[in-house]
Design a protein around this motif. Sequence first.
Motif, PDB file in Angstrom:
ATOM      1  N   TYR A  15      -8.290   3.569  -2.448  1.00 49.43           N
ATOM      2  CA  TYR A  15      -7.561   2.325  -2.240  1.00 49.43           C
ATOM      3  C   TYR A  15      -8.431   1.315  -1.483  1.00 49.43           C
ATOM      4  N   ASP A  16      -8.274   0.067  -1.838  1.00 47.87           N
ATOM      5  CA  ASP A  16      -8.869  -1.033  -1.067  1.00 47.87           C
ATOM      6  C   ASP A  16      -7.787  -2.104  -0.924  1.00 47.87           C
ATOM      7  N   ILE A  17      -6.805  -1.816  -0.063  1.00 43.41           N
ATOM      8  CA  ILE A  17      -5.605  -2.650   0.050  1.00 43.41           C
ATOM      9  C   ILE A  17      -5.311  -2.886   1.525  1.00 43.41           C
ATOM     10  N   SER A  72      -7.140  -1.811  -5.881  1.00 45.60           N
ATOM     11  CA  SER A  72      -7.460  -2.823  -4.878  1.00 45.60           C
ATOM     12  C   SER A  72      -6.467  -3.975  -4.976  1.00 45.60           C
ATOM     13  N   ARG A 129       0.818  -1.212   0.000  1.00 47.04           N
ATOM     14  CA  ARG A 129       0.000   0.000   0.000  1.00 47.04           C
ATOM     15  C   ARG A 129       0.855   1.267   0.000  1.00 47.04           C
TER      16      ARG A 129
END
Length: 622
Positions: free
Chosen positions: A499-501, A538, A476
């Motif tokens: 972000y989707d991390i 992601s 990330r």
Amino acid sequence: MSLKKLFIILFGIQFVLVVGLGLMILRLFRYQEDLQKSRDLHFHSWLLADELRQSSDDLTRMARTYVSTGNAEYERQYLAVLDIRDGKRPRPVNYQHIYWDLVIGPGQEPRENDTAVSLHDLMAREGFTPVEFTKLQEAQKNSDELVKVERAAMNAIKGFFDDGKGNFTVKKTPDREFAIRLLNDDAFHKTKASIMKPINEFYVIFDKRTTHDFLTIERHSKNLLLGITGLIVIVLGTFIFSFVMILRQINQREKVEELVRIDEEKYRTLIDTMTDGVYRSSHEGKFLEVNPALVKMLGYDSKEELLAIDIKSQLYFSEEDRESSDLEEKLEEMAIFRLKKKDGSEIWVEDHGRHVLDDKGGILYHEGSLRDVTERKLAENEIELKNEELQRLNAEKDKLLSIIAHDLRSPFNSLLGFTEMLVEELPSLSKDEIQKIAVSMRKSTTSLYALLENLLEWSRLQRGLIPYNPEVFPLRHKLAETIEVLMESANKKGISISYDIPADMEVYADRNMFEVIIRNLTSNAIKFTYEQGKVILSAGSMPDSSVKISITDTGIGMNEAMITNLFRFDENTNRKGTSHEPSTGLGLIICREFIEKHGGTLQVVSEENKGSTFTLTLPSKL
């Protein structure tokens, strides 16, 4: 002449020929080394001349930026370029690569420094001819004259002016218009041209000299290669001649029965010890006699086992193979064809055979020798594949050149148009008009820079010059750091990036390649997304412990035909972005090759007017 004496003479001749062949091959290798050294010298010399040109451009760009913005950071960078060029400051490592565009703040340099050495000294060491070195000295001298003008403009911003002695000690009111005029008038452009003219003349002279050197070495290499080929033919000729002479000597032995028996024993010994397979076979397809080398070559356990086989059905893969070999044998007395070994595997042989005829011309039997040429045949097939690959690469190169020519034309036309407008109408243009022209010129140069950056990256990748040093790092943090430089483009279009991390997720990859991959894919997502759109990054873990990273946009998307041709040079898939941003498709090809270098994959899911998702996989650990 006795058989022993004949052996000695032929062996002596072949030994001399082989020694000569070895010496010629050694000389050919040295020619190739000289050619490589000449190419390396040409490349390093070209880099130095290009650094002189680039440093002049960097100084002008930083001076104009400082005059336009008043930001002291650009003055610091300006002075740093001068000090590096003059050897007053350590030269950064790999200074010929992109450098100043990567400097983001005071002291925040993209890489460490090396020793301090002036550009003049580097050029002096490189071994230029007096004429070439004079051209570079002339260009640097004119560049130093331009520095005086740029320094005058930069000091005018701070309110310091020339006292007539070259010192800026006269304090007055800062005069930005005067500074801008100094950096854009006809005198400035003429001085700038006087820098580039001798550099261009240097390139012409230097290319002419080095090209002559290359051609000379290549000509010598070609002549030597022809000599080697001729000598190989002679060596083969002496071998055949030797074989024929030996057989003739054997056939001319005395006809006394005891001597015939002795001669036959010698002949048998010779055949049995040969590394080539020797045979005698009937016209109906049965072996009458074979030597141990042929038994071993065809994978049989004993001579008796090989004599028992049916040649037509058990030695050939098909009847066409046998008919083809018979035809070649009749026409050339030598044929190359494939045979089937006992275990069913394939072997390629070179058959030196003949038909033995009776008094009426009928065939009594066939006899000859077989040599295993499987490795040579495979090498020839490999060469053929390499030639096909070379043709494909040449086709890709031609397509790439076409793409470059097409995509360079538009921004260059724009730049030429704006510069012509500035030259002819500058006195009548307002500040707003000049600012508008400058913005347009910046867009054109930005697109040119992006194209050249991708082209340089692709070129280095094809030549194997990009190092591959994977390591484990947080995903990330690296993603956020990499796309920071793209935030300005996203903000201008009102595009949100989210972000989707997982915070603790790690990836195992080469940092530089990873940055190029993420930067290209995210830049494309921004480029092809409408204003006020979204870009989502992601990531997640895969069952095989790899990491899946997806970049999704709400842009214009692609149809199936575009997706199919996305990574091909021979298909034109480039199109403009939603704000008319240029695109070549070269960045995606680089991304795919970098990902495959990591053992990963790149997949695309897209639908027209509904956006696209690019998903790549990378290892998460060693």
